[in-house]
Design a protein around this motif. Structure first.
Motif, PDB file in Angstrom:
ATOM      1  N   ARG A 129       0.832  -1.207   0.000  1.00 22.30           N
ATOM      2  CA  ARG A 129       0.000   0.000   0.000  1.00 22.30           C
ATOM      3  C   ARG A 129       0.865   1.254   0.000  1.00 22.30           C
ATOM      4  O   ARG A 129       0.569   2.229  -0.702  1.00 22.30           O
ATOM      5  CB  ARG A 129      -0.913  -0.009   1.233  1.00 22.30           C
ATOM      6  CG  ARG A 129      -1.905   1.138   1.259  1.00 22.30           C
ATOM      7  CD  ARG A 129      -2.867   0.986   2.416  1.00 22.30           C
ATOM      8  NE  ARG A 129      -2.194   1.108   3.714  1.00 22.30           N
ATOM      9  CZ  ARG A 129      -2.795   0.903   4.880  1.00 22.30           C
ATOM     10  NH1 ARG A 129      -4.063   0.528   4.913  1.00 22.30           N
ATOM     11  NH2 ARG A 129      -2.121   1.038   6.004  1.00 22.30           N
ATOM     12  N   ALA A 130       1.963   1.224   0.760  1.00 21.83           N
ATOM     13  CA  ALA A 130       2.850   2.391   0.806  1.00 21.83           C
ATOM     14  C   ALA A 130       3.545   2.633  -0.522  1.00 21.83           C
ATOM     15  O   ALA A 130       3.886   3.775  -0.854  1.00 21.83           O
ATOM     16  CB  ALA A 130       3.881   2.212   1.920  1.00 21.83           C
ATOM     17  N   LEU A 131       3.758   1.562  -1.278  1.00 21.51           N
ATOM     18  CA  LEU A 131       4.416   1.703  -2.579  1.00 21.51           C
ATOM     19  C   LEU A 131       3.445   1.982  -3.710  1.00 21.51           C
ATOM     20  O   LEU A 131       3.849   2.169  -4.849  1.00 21.51           O
ATOM     21  CB  LEU A 131       5.200   0.419  -2.905  1.00 21.51           C
ATOM     22  CG  LEU A 131       6.435   0.142  -2.058  1.00 21.51           C
ATOM     23  CD1 LEU A 131       6.954  -1.263  -2.336  1.00 21.51           C
ATOM     24  CD2 LEU A 131       7.526   1.170  -2.343  1.00 21.51           C
ATOM     25  N   GLY A 132       2.156   1.984  -3.401  1.00 22.48           N
ATOM     26  CA  GLY A 132       1.156   2.275  -4.424  1.00 22.48           C
ATOM     27  C   GLY A 132       1.269   3.715  -4.905  1.00 22.48           C
ATOM     28  O   GLY A 132       2.023   4.524  -4.352  1.00 22.48           O
ATOM     29  N   PRO A 133       0.533   4.065  -5.938  1.00 23.55           N
ATOM     30  CA  PRO A 133       0.631   5.415  -6.533  1.00 23.55           C
ATOM     31  C   PRO A 133       0.478   6.535  -5.511  1.00 23.55           C
ATOM     32  O   PRO A 133       1.255   7.488  -5.490  1.00 23.55           O
ATOM     33  CB  PRO A 133      -0.509   5.428  -7.550  1.00 23.55           C
ATOM     34  CG  PRO A 133      -0.694   3.988  -7.918  1.00 23.55           C
ATOM     35  CD  PRO A 133      -0.409   3.210  -6.671  1.00 23.55           C
ATOM     36  N   GLN A 134      -0.505   6.404  -4.612  1.00 26.20           N
ATOM     37  CA  GLN A 134      -0.699   7.463  -3.622  1.00 26.20           C
ATOM     38  C   GLN A 134       0.450   7.512  -2.633  1.00 26.20           C
ATOM     39  O   GLN A 134       0.978   8.575  -2.305  1.00 26.20           O
ATOM     40  CB  GLN A 134      -2.016   7.254  -2.880  1.00 26.20           C
ATOM     41  CG  GLN A 134      -2.311   8.371  -1.870  1.00 26.20           C
ATOM     42  CD  GLN A 134      -3.660   8.182  -1.206  1.00 26.20           C
ATOM     43  OE1 GLN A 134      -4.391   7.248  -1.513  1.00 26.20           O
ATOM     44  NE2 GLN A 134      -3.998   9.073  -0.281  1.00 26.20           N
ATOM     45  N   GLY A 135       0.914   6.344  -2.206  1.00 33.61           N
ATOM     46  CA  GLY A 135       2.016   6.310  -1.259  1.00 33.61           C
ATOM     47  C   GLY A 135       3.306   6.826  -1.853  1.00 33.61           C
ATOM     48  O   GLY A 135       4.067   7.542  -1.208  1.00 33.61           O
ATOM     49  N   GLN A 136       3.583   6.489  -3.127  1.00 33.83           N
ATOM     50  CA  GLN A 136       4.809   6.944  -3.762  1.00 33.83           C
ATOM     51  C   GLN A 136       4.814   8.457  -3.945  1.00 33.83           C
ATOM     52  O   GLN A 136       5.824   9.117  -3.773  1.00 33.83           O
ATOM     53  CB  GLN A 136       4.978   6.244  -5.115  1.00 33.83           C
ATOM     54  CG  GLN A 136       5.373   4.781  -4.994  1.00 33.83           C
ATOM     55  CD  GLN A 136       5.532   4.117  -6.341  1.00 33.83           C
ATOM     56  OE1 GLN A 136       4.923   4.539  -7.318  1.00 33.83           O
ATOM     57  NE2 GLN A 136       6.338   3.077  -6.396  1.00 33.83           N
ATOM     58  N   ARG A 137       3.669   9.022  -4.307  1.00 28.14           N
ATOM     59  CA  ARG A 137       3.618  10.484  -4.508  1.00 28.14           C
ATOM     60  C   ARG A 137       3.789  11.220  -3.183  1.00 28.14           C
ATOM     61  O   ARG A 137       4.369  12.298  -3.125  1.00 28.14           O
ATOM     62  CB  ARG A 137       2.285  10.861  -5.159  1.00 28.14           C
ATOM     63  CG  ARG A 137       2.192  10.516  -6.634  1.00 28.14           C
ATOM     64  CD  ARG A 137       1.035  11.248  -7.282  1.00 28.14           C
ATOM     65  NE  ARG A 137      -0.247  10.805  -6.753  1.00 28.14           N
ATOM     66  CZ  ARG A 137      -0.968   9.806  -7.283  1.00 28.14           C
ATOM     67  NH1 ARG A 137      -0.522   9.153  -8.334  1.00 28.14           N
ATOM     68  NH2 ARG A 137      -2.132   9.473  -6.764  1.00 28.14           N
TER      69      ARG A 137
END
Length: 489
Positions: A129-137
């Protein structure tokens, strides 16, 4: 980043880690590093963190609460904060971790990651989840490296429907040193001594220094005493290493069955039927055990060169083969101080037939696969195997230690060479005659073989002068002694 001088070889691994860590993108990225214990993964990753001012955290077997306290303390120490950070849950810790970098990529290593997941199974999903699009941004350019020695677990992290499937930018396996590098690492000038040492401990770097305190056999005469004082010595870490490698794998629960399978293979039973017969079980009862031992990297299954549906099992770790062939049957005596020399003396025949011989055959295949050149094989090899060639007329089968294949332009396979490896005999004309008869039989039964199929003879003890003279006159006969095995093509 320049590789530290204290790291032997590992140029490829260092280049891959450097490429991953120095990626200039502003998003967080994930890498997975695995490999058997004692291969130097921790040393390598710690060196990366030191070179790039990264954060290194070594997990321990602990409860979730204790692991979170250790993680918070390590993070505060890395950031120069006077008070340890307190995390109630791993989602808080991961969110904080994703913000650890600011204006430059920062490597973050979580070593022994399986320990954390054992106590907190949701951890891969939280990282996903942290590496997902929202987490990466919302995060920072950390270069997160998850490392572990439990091969089956680490392999499953990125497989199938696992949460981290498709998220990793690096999947690096740190292997053991191959036999040529192992000789260099152990600083052994004599190739015959290098072969003997490799047959016992393989290419695991930790056995060179940590496990033996830098004790290296001086010469061939010192090999036996070296085995006695380092491997058969109940006060040495190597004494229990052969069985410890099995107990360290969390996926292997029926330890007695797995030890039985390994003993069967070490004793020369390489087929499923042979293993089942050795254990007094049905072959169908061994499917799970064999699969699990393959998954954790303790055995491998090699397809027969002539029968696609047949295969042979081989132990991948020399120290495990040595333990099951030599030590396990003599365990009671070996635990008694002062008995090691007697055990070693009466185990010489077993060592030669069940340890050294099969190991030399394996190295012959490795040499043919990776080091033999086109002029030696008469073409470019695509694969190398071993196999049993049936001889119905004589109601027997001929074991061929080395079979090298190439692929022709039309896609069909061709047998470039067949070979025989002898660890004890001085090889002479009789060995060549036998290999020539095998080639003739092979040509009758397999259209992939031709009169140009080369004959390879490997020997530890050397070759008779008559055979050397024949080899000089015939291009299809290639002799490979230890000097050529370790340094030639």
């Amino acid at each position: 980043m320049e590789k530290p001088s204290g790291i032997f070889d590992r140029d490829y691994e260092w280049s891959q880690l450097t490429r991953f860590v120095q990626y200039h993108g502003g998003e967080a990225t994930l890498g997975v590093v695995s490999g058997r214990r004692r291969q130097g993964k921790t040393f390598l990753l710690d060196a990366v963190c030191r070179a790039a001012d990264g954060f290194y955290f070594a997990a321990t077997e602990a409860t979730e609460a204790e692991a979170l306290r250790q993680f918070g303390t390590a993070m505060a120490h890395h950031l120069g904060e006077p008070v340890p950070r307190r995390f109630e849950r791993w989602d808080e810790a991961i969110q904080a971790l994703m913000l650890i970098a600011s204006d430059r990529p920062v490597p973050v290593v979580i070593d022994e990651f399986p320990y954390l997941v054992k106590a907190s199974p949701e951890l891969p999903s939280l990282i996903q989840r942290a590496l997902g699009p929202q987490g990466q941004r919302a995060g920072s350019p950390i270069r997160l490296l998850l490392c572990g020695s439990a091969l089956s677990f680490m392999g499953s992290l990125l497989a199938g429907t696992a949460p981290l499937r498709g998220r990793a930018s690096l999947e690096l396996v740190v292997p053991t040193l191959d036999f040529r590098l192992a000789r260099e690492f152990w600083e052994l000038d004599d190739p015959s001594l290098a072969l003997l040492v490799h047959a016992v401990v393989g290419g695991t770097p930790a056995y060179r220094r940590e496990f033996t305190l830098g004790d290296v056999p001086r010469d061939r005469a010192d090999f036996g005493p070296w085995v006695i004082r380092n491997v058969l010595n109940s006060g040495s870490p190597l004494f229990r290493e052969g069985r410890s490698l099995l107990s360290e794998e969390p996926e292997l629960r029926d330890v007695a069955l797995y030890h039985g399978v390994l003993s069967a293979v070490a004793g020369g039973n390489h087929t499923r039927g042979g293993i089942a017969n050795y254990l007094g079980k049905k072959s169908t009862d061994l499917g799970h055990a064999l699969t699990m031992l393959e998954d954790v990297g303790l055995i491998c299954r090699e397809a027969d060169a002539f029968h696609g549906k047949r295969s042979a099992y081989r132990i991948t770790e020399p120290i495990v083969s040595f333990y099951h062939a030599i030590m396990r049957p003599e365990w009671t005596d070996l635990e008694r101080p002062g008995s090691a020399a007697q055990v070693w003396e009466r185990s010489q025949a077993t060592f030669c037939s069940q340890v050294l011989g099969p190991h030399f055959e394996h190295l012959a295949r490795l040499w043919t696969r990776w080091y033999a050149d086109v002029s030696t094989l008469g073409g470019r090899r695509t694969r190398v195997a071993s196999g049993v060639l049936p001889d119905p007329a004589n109601r027997t089968g001929h074991e061929i230690d080395v079979v090298a294949f190439s692929r022709m332009d039309d896609g069909r396979e061709k047998i470039l060479a067949i070979g025989e490896a002898k660890s004890g005999d001085v090889v002479g004309r009789a060995h060549l005659d036998r290999l020539e008869r095998t080639r003739a039989l092979l040509m009758d039964r397999d259209e992939r073989a031709t009169p140009e199929t080369r004959l390879l003879l490997f020997s530890v003890a050397g070759f008779m002068p008559q055979l050397e003279e024949i080899a000089r006159a015939r291009e299809d006969v290639q002799l490979v002694d230890l000097e050529r095995l370790y340094g030639g093509s």
